[in-house]
Design a protein around this motif. Structure first.
Motif, PDB file in Angstrom:
ATOM      1  N   ALA A  38       9.538  29.588  20.979  1.00 37.50           N
ATOM      2  CA  ALA A  38       9.321  28.374  19.963  1.00 37.50           C
ATOM      3  C   ALA A  38      10.777  28.547  19.082  1.00 37.50           C
ATOM      4  O   ALA A  38      11.418  27.349  18.724  1.00 37.50           O
ATOM      5  N   GLU A  43      10.670  24.422  18.907  1.00 34.71           N
ATOM      6  CA  GLU A  43       9.260  23.864  19.146  1.00 34.71           C
ATOM      7  C   GLU A  43       8.462  24.318  18.292  1.00 34.71           C
ATOM      8  O   GLU A  43       7.969  25.493  18.341  1.00 34.71           O
ATOM      9  N   LEU A  44       7.954  23.604  17.187  1.00 33.45           N
ATOM     10  CA  LEU A  44       7.330  24.187  16.061  1.00 33.45           C
ATOM     11  C   LEU A  44       5.757  24.387  16.440  1.00 33.45           C
ATOM     12  O   LEU A  44       5.153  25.221  15.909  1.00 33.45           O
ATOM     13  N   ASP A  45       5.239  23.441  17.198  1.00 31.17           N
ATOM     14  CA  ASP A  45       3.833  23.695  17.194  1.00 31.17           C
ATOM     15  C   ASP A  45       3.310  24.713  17.966  1.00 31.17           C
ATOM     16  O   ASP A  45       2.212  25.415  17.936  1.00 31.17           O
ATOM     17  N   GLN A  46       4.249  25.399  18.840  1.00 28.23           N
ATOM     18  CA  GLN A  46       4.023  26.654  19.529  1.00 28.23           C
ATOM     19  C   GLN A  46       3.567  27.756  18.445  1.00 28.23           C
ATOM     20  O   GLN A  46       2.643  28.793  18.742  1.00 28.23           O
ATOM     21  N   ALA A  48       2.099  27.604  15.806  1.00 29.77           N
ATOM     22  CA  ALA A  48       0.760  27.524  15.200  1.00 29.77           C
ATOM     23  C   ALA A  48      -0.143  28.286  16.239  1.00 29.77           C
ATOM     24  O   ALA A  48      -0.964  28.937  15.773  1.00 29.77           O
ATOM     25  N   GLN A  49       0.005  28.266  17.370  1.00 29.66           N
ATOM     26  CA  GLN A  49      -0.830  28.846  18.472  1.00 29.66           C
ATOM     27  C   GLN A  49      -0.811  30.367  18.294  1.00 29.66           C
ATOM     28  O   GLN A  49      -1.952  31.040  18.173  1.00 29.66           O
ATOM     29  N   SER A  52      -2.676  31.746  15.069  1.00 34.42           N
ATOM     30  CA  SER A  52      -4.093  31.379  15.107  1.00 34.42           C
ATOM     31  C   SER A  52      -4.924  32.610  15.897  1.00 34.42           C
ATOM     32  O   SER A  52      -6.001  32.822  15.722  1.00 34.42           O
ATOM     33  N   PRO A 110       9.260  28.895  11.474  1.00 30.22           N
ATOM     34  CA  PRO A 110       9.185  27.507  10.768  1.00 30.22           C
ATOM     35  C   PRO A 110      10.380  27.495   9.702  1.00 30.22           C
ATOM     36  O   PRO A 110      11.195  26.549   9.737  1.00 30.22           O
TER      37      PRO A 110
END
Lengths: 211, 280, 655
Positions: A38, A43-46, A48-49, A52, A110
């Protein structure tokens, strides 16, 4: 663990403990990979994974501790069984530390991506590859109960240390040259440091197996 | 019998690879067994197979192993209780206690048993009073003076950690005591004749956990004065109270070492399998 | 199998069908069956006890009646006189015996020779038996032919002569063939010279000739004895006078005895009168013949129901009382003075032995005589006899006399003491043997010995007691008597034994019989001692012997004691052996002989029942007395058994 115990539940408990530790190891590795990718690919959305599943990793570590204690109380293991249980606890403790480093990297990403990209980010890739390899080797060493792995891993760790020193030097001089990018460069230095710690922990894991 | 001071370090067995016993036990030797084989049927089959080990004095040595492996039989060799069975005999080797071969023709078995006492699995006080039970041993040895007997009884009961509980009822029947107390009474009875060695054949197997703990504590105290050899089925008990442990299997001695070593890093796979609960 | 009903409630744990009568299932019926069997045994036992008790109980009232009759008829008084005479007779018999022995022994040597002659006679005669018989036959033949006469007679007579000479020859030869060693019976061995003389004289006598030597011998004997009689003239006179002194008392006694005996039969008749009357009346009722009927009724009416009057009965006795006292005094005085003229020492050793004893006997006589005199003086037929007296007379009485024409006495003591003596002998012998054997077999012997000894001892139980009794009579009695004659054993009290059948004989056999009982139970008790005690003791360094004596036997002691008690009970109850072997003499043992009483014949409670049951009349006092004896036996067994059980219960089960 050679041979089956007469008490089947004893075997099941030992097997379960090992699987949990391995699972924790795998989780650490995969989440580390996701975090670094990431960061490198921006790539920011990774990220979040990763965040979590951080609770899962913590609760898994806790569960491993509890299971190990139950095993001791219930089955009073001796000799190699006892050694195995103690190893598993210590390895899990180290993996827990590694996991927290992975989460730190994920939290920092981020912030890094918010700032403009810097070319020095590429220094992280070889460091990451080395650290990841060390981690993988240590997990295999645990799985195989191989105390010999420690010498190989020490060498890996030395290499990781060298890479880390080089990166740090580069980042420090880069901050001197272009002070306006200092924020990003400092973040990158912290990430590099986390990777270096991960390498250390991997060696510790191998050292545990030697007693 | 004269106590001969043997080597400082009692070694066990030989260093050849197929000899299963290794390890260093420290201490002066009390009982020395050389290549002992034993048979219950006049030599047709051997219940014990070429056992060599030395038991050091003033320590607790435990014999462990699965049922029928010969550990109780071996224990009973030391005070020649197996003599009571017609067809039983030593078929090879010798057992020396305090330097004396106990099967030599000039040895009086009665004298041997005065020096090597025994406590049995099921406590067996005589149907007499507590006092009479403890004083039985000294009495048959000829002690008649009441004062002397009183002193011996008190000393023995104190030594068995039973005095406070029974000092007011020495003349009551031994059967009025609880199981654990009766077993300690048997121990008191055994130490009343001041033996050098006390053999214990699963002394706690008939007792509840608290009584067991009391007896174990007693054994730890007795260690200072007597050499104790204990046969036990419980590995936890062996690891708790013994200094040295010998593991027997099918009549053979598989491993003999300090307890710490045997239970944490046993050298024989069979030992490891047995103590970990793995067999087959 | 549905677990719920239609309503859904659980129908759990109900029995599913099955056998059912009156609401009781099969289990219950089986239980009642077994219980019933046990009850039957108990009920029978209770019935037997009740029956015994009932029959025995009525003994005491009847006994009391008899005792009263004895007193009220005056028989008791006569009994005193009888005792006086008996006591006096003891003295007279002793002095007579001493005197006779002395006279006899005066010609001791000669008499011995006479004995030798007798024996030789027998030996020689049997040696020439054939010839003797031939002679006799010939003489008979001749005797028959005497009436015929003529030539046959002459031939016969010639034959007789020939046979006679043959006989005489045979006698001579026999005489030469006999030596001193052949004498078995004679105690004194004569000298060789005398022996030859005797032989010759015997041969002569048997040949029909006179033997001057023998005649001389006999004359010498009489002469010596006459001389002795003269020498001890005073002695002889004193003896005679003593015997004569008895006569007045004897005569008075005989007189009163007849009177009181009649009194007694009158009393008995009165006792049976009601029964006789009733029997006649019943008979009259049952018969159809009118004459017989009338006769019976008449007889019934004639039965005298009145009891005889005690005053009337004892009148004669009171009348003679003073005379009795006078006679007594005189007898006593005469005895005293006559005893003084008895010499204290004479020539004969045997006589001296008796004479030495005489002062003691005289003393006893004095005491007894005086005591009896007082009793006679104080006697009154009106003295009350209580029920308690009836009881004590039975249990403590020292005489048991039945079927007497005079008076039956029922006293248990001779029988009880006989039973006890035999039982004690048996126990003293049996207990060490059995207990020691039990200890040996259980603790010391190896398996092979065990398998040999145990069944053998237990087999003894299977031997029928009659066989043992037979053995006792035929073999053991003779053997014991012969052994008791040995010199080495003469120090044992009671040896040498006179009788073959006595308490010792019975005691030995009973010991033998009870050994298996005691052995089995004792061995069982030893077996039940847990092996753990033996192990513990040995592990403490004790020898096997110490273990046995200090641990195993004390633990098993209650069982051993119970075994001994049960063995004792069996011994007391044994009948056959004692009946055959104990000697059957109903008398108190003479304790003066100390342990010697063991070799006297005696009778037992069991024996008396077996012996007298056949001859007893149902319902009579004798009958009830036997029941009473049986009751005593029953009670003894009961008590012994319950003690044994108590001992086992309280002290047993030591594991």
């Amino acid at each position: 663990m050679p041979g089956k115990h007469i008490l089947a539940s004893f075997d099941e408990a030992l097997t379960g403990l090992k699987e949990d530790v391995l699972e924790l190891g795998v989780l650490c590795r995969s989440n580390l990979s996701i975090s670094i990718n990431a960061l490198l690919k921006r790539e920011l959305d990774q990220v979040a994974q990763v965040l979590s599943v951080q609770d899962d990793m913590i609760s898994l570590a806790t569960r491993i501790d509890e299971d190990a204690m139950n095993l001791i109380v219930r089955f009073q293991p001796v000799a190699s069984d006892l050694r195995f249980v103690l190893h598993s606890m210590k390895v899990a403790a180290n993996l827990d530390r590694i996991a927290s480093h992975v989460v730190k990297i994920a939290k920092r990403t981020p912030k890094i991506l918010a700032i403009a990209e810097v070319v020095e980010v590429n220094l992280l890739e070889p460091l990451y590859l080395r650290a990841d390899q060390a981690l993988g080797q240590s997990i295999v060493a645990y799985s195989d109960n191989n105390p010999e792995a420690v010498s190989e891993l020490s060498e890996e760790d030395n290499e990781i240390d060298k890479l880390y020193k080089k990166a740090r030097k580069t980042y420090t001089s880069a901050i001197e040259d272009s002070p306006e990018h200092y924020k990003e460069l400092i973040h990158l230095m912290f990430v590099a440091r986390s990777l270096e710690r991960i390498g250390d922990h991997a060696v510790h894991i191998a050292e545990i197996l030697v007693d | 019998m004269v106590i001969e001071m043997n080597q400082e370090t009692a070694t066990l067995g030989k260093e050849t690879p197929d000899e299963p016993v290794i390890g260093r036990i420290k201490g002066k030797t009390m009982i020395e067994c050389n290549d002992v084989s034993f048979s219950y049927d006049n030599g047709k089959t051997n219940t014990l197979d070429h056992i060599s080990l030395d038991i050091p004095e003033k320590q607790v040595t435990a014999f462990i192993g699965p049922s029928g492996c010969g550990k109780s039989t071996f224990l009973r060799c030391f005070n020649r209780m197996n003599d009571l069975i017609d067809s039983a005999r030593i078929t090879s080797g010798s057992i020396n206690i305090m330097g004396q071969d106990i099967h030599a023709p000039e040895v009086d078995v009665i004298e041997l048993r005065k020096q090597v006492g025994m406590v049995f699995q099921k406590y067996n006080p005589f149907p007499k009073s507590i006092y009479e039970n403890v004083s039985y041993g000294p009495r048959i040895q000829g002690v008649r003076d009441k004062k002397e007997l009183d002193a011996i009884v008190e000393r023995s009961l104190k030594g068995a950690a039973l005095w406070d509980e029974v000092k007011d009822r020495l003349n009551s029947s031994a059967f009025g005591l609880s199981g654990g107390q009766q077993q300690r009474l048997c121990i008191a009875r055994a130490i009343a004749v001041q033996p050098h060695v006390i053999l214990m054949d699963e002394p706690c197997s008939a007792l509840d956990p608290i009584a067991t703990a009391k007896v174990e504590e007693l054994i730890m105290e007795l260690r200072e004065k007597y050499t104790i050899v204990i046969v036990t089925h419980s590995m936890q008990q062996a690891s708790r109270i013994s200094d040295n442990t010998a593991f027997f299997y099918l009549g053979k001695l598989i491993e003999y070492d300090t307890t710490k070593t045997l239970f944490s890093t046993p050298s024989q796979k069979q030992t490891e399998d047995y103590i970990s609960g793995r067999f087959g | 199998m549905s677990k719920t009903t239609v309503n859904g409630e659980a129908k759990a744990f109900r029995k599913k069908g099955g056998f059912n009568i009156l609401g009781k299932g099969l289990q219950d019926l089986i239980r009642y069956f077994f219980g019933g069997n046990a009850m039957v045994a108990i009920v029978v036992l209770v019935l037997i006890s009740a029956f015994l008790a009932k029959e025995a109980f009525f003994f005491f009232p009847r006994h009391l009646e008899e005792l009263r009759a004895y007193r009220e008829t005056g028989q008791e008084y006569v009994g005193y006189m009888d005792a006086e005479l008996k006591a006096h007779r003891k003295i007279t018999s002793q002095v007579t015996q001493a005197y006779n022995l002395q006279i006899r022994e005066a010609a001791g040597d000669e008499l011995a020779l006479l004995e030798v002659a007798q024996e030789l006679k027998g030996i020689i005669r049997s040696a020439a038996e054939d010839e003797g018989r031939a002679l006799k036959a010939a003489e008979e033949k001749a005797g028959v032919l005497e009436f015929v006469g003529g030539e046959a007679l002459e031939v016969a007579l010639a034959d007789v002569a020939a046979k006679r000479s043959a006989y005489n020859e045979a006698l001579q030869k026999a005489g030469e063939g006999v030596f001193l060693d052949n004498l078995e019976r004679s105690e004194v061995k004569p000298s060789a010279e005398d022996f030859a003389k005797v032989k010759r004289s015997v041969v002569r006598t048997l040949s029909g000739e006179e033997s001057p030597w023998l005649t001389e011998l006999e004359a010498s004997i009489s002469a010596k004895q006459a001389a002795a009689a003269a020498k001890y003239g005073e002695f002889g006179e004193a003896v005679e006078s003593l015997v004569a002194a008895q006569s007045p008392l004897e005569n008075l006694w005989s007189e009163l005895r007849t009177i009181t005996a009649e009194n007694r039969s009158a009393v008995e008749k009165a006792q049976t009168a009601p029964r006789r009357k009733k029997a006649l009346e019943d008979g009259a009722r049952l018969t159809d013949d009118p004459t017989k009927k009338a006769e019976m009724l008449a007889r019934a009416a004639a039965v005298d129901l009145s009891a005889p009057n005690p005053e009337a009965m004892t009148e004669a006795v009171y009348a003679k009382r003073d005379e009795h006292q006078a006679i007594r005094k005189q007898l006593f005085a005469e005895t005293e003075s006559l005893l003084k003229s008895i010499p204290q020492k004479v020539a004969s050793k045997q006589s001296n032995e008796i004479l030495d004893d005489l002062p003691k006997v005289a003393e006893k006589f004095e005491k007894q005589f005086a005591h009896l005199g007082k009793q006679a003086a104080a006697w009154s037929h009106q003295d009350k006899i209580g029920m308690w007296h009836s009881v004590t007379t039975f249990f403590l009485g020292t005489e048991w006399v039945t079927n007497s024409s005079w008076n039956d006495v029922y006293g248990l003591m001779p029988l009880f003491s006989g039973s006890c003596m035999i039982a004690l002998i048996a126990i003293f012998i049996a207990v060490p043997f059995s207990v020691a054997s039990a200890i040996y077999v259980n603790q010391i012997a190896g398996p092979r010995e065990q398998n040999l000894i145990k069944p053998t001892i237990e087999f003894i139980q299977a031997i029928p007691s009659i066989v043992l009794g037979f053995f006792g009579i035929v073999v053991l009695g003779d053997f014991l008597r012969d052994v008791s004659q040995w010199e080495v054993l003469s120090w044992i009290p009671g040896f040498p034994m006179q009788e073959r059948l006595n308490a010792l004989n019975a005691g030995l056999l009973l010991a033998f019989m009870s050994i298996p009982t005691i052995f089995t139970l004792a061995e069982d008790a030893l077996n039940n001692v847990p092996k753990a005690y033996r192990d513990a003791s040995l592990a403490l360094g004790s020898t096997r012997l110490q273990t046995i004596l200090k641990v195993i036997v004390p633990t098993a002691l209650s069982g051993i004691v119970a075994a001994v008690l049960l063995g004792f009970g069996r011994i007391i109850g044994e009948t056959m052996v004692v009946l055959l072997v104990a000697g059957n003499k109903i008398a108190m043992p003479e304790f003066s002989e100390g342990l010697g009483i063991l070799t006297q014949p005696t009778h037992t409670m069991t024996g008396i029942i077996a012996q007298e049951t056949g001859e007893v009349e149902q319902g009579s006092l004798h009958w009830r007395a036997l029941f009473m004896v049986g009751m005593v036996l029953f009670t003894i067994s009961l008590v012994l058994n319950s003690i044994a059980q108590q001992v086992l219960k309280r002290y047993g089960n030591k594991s």
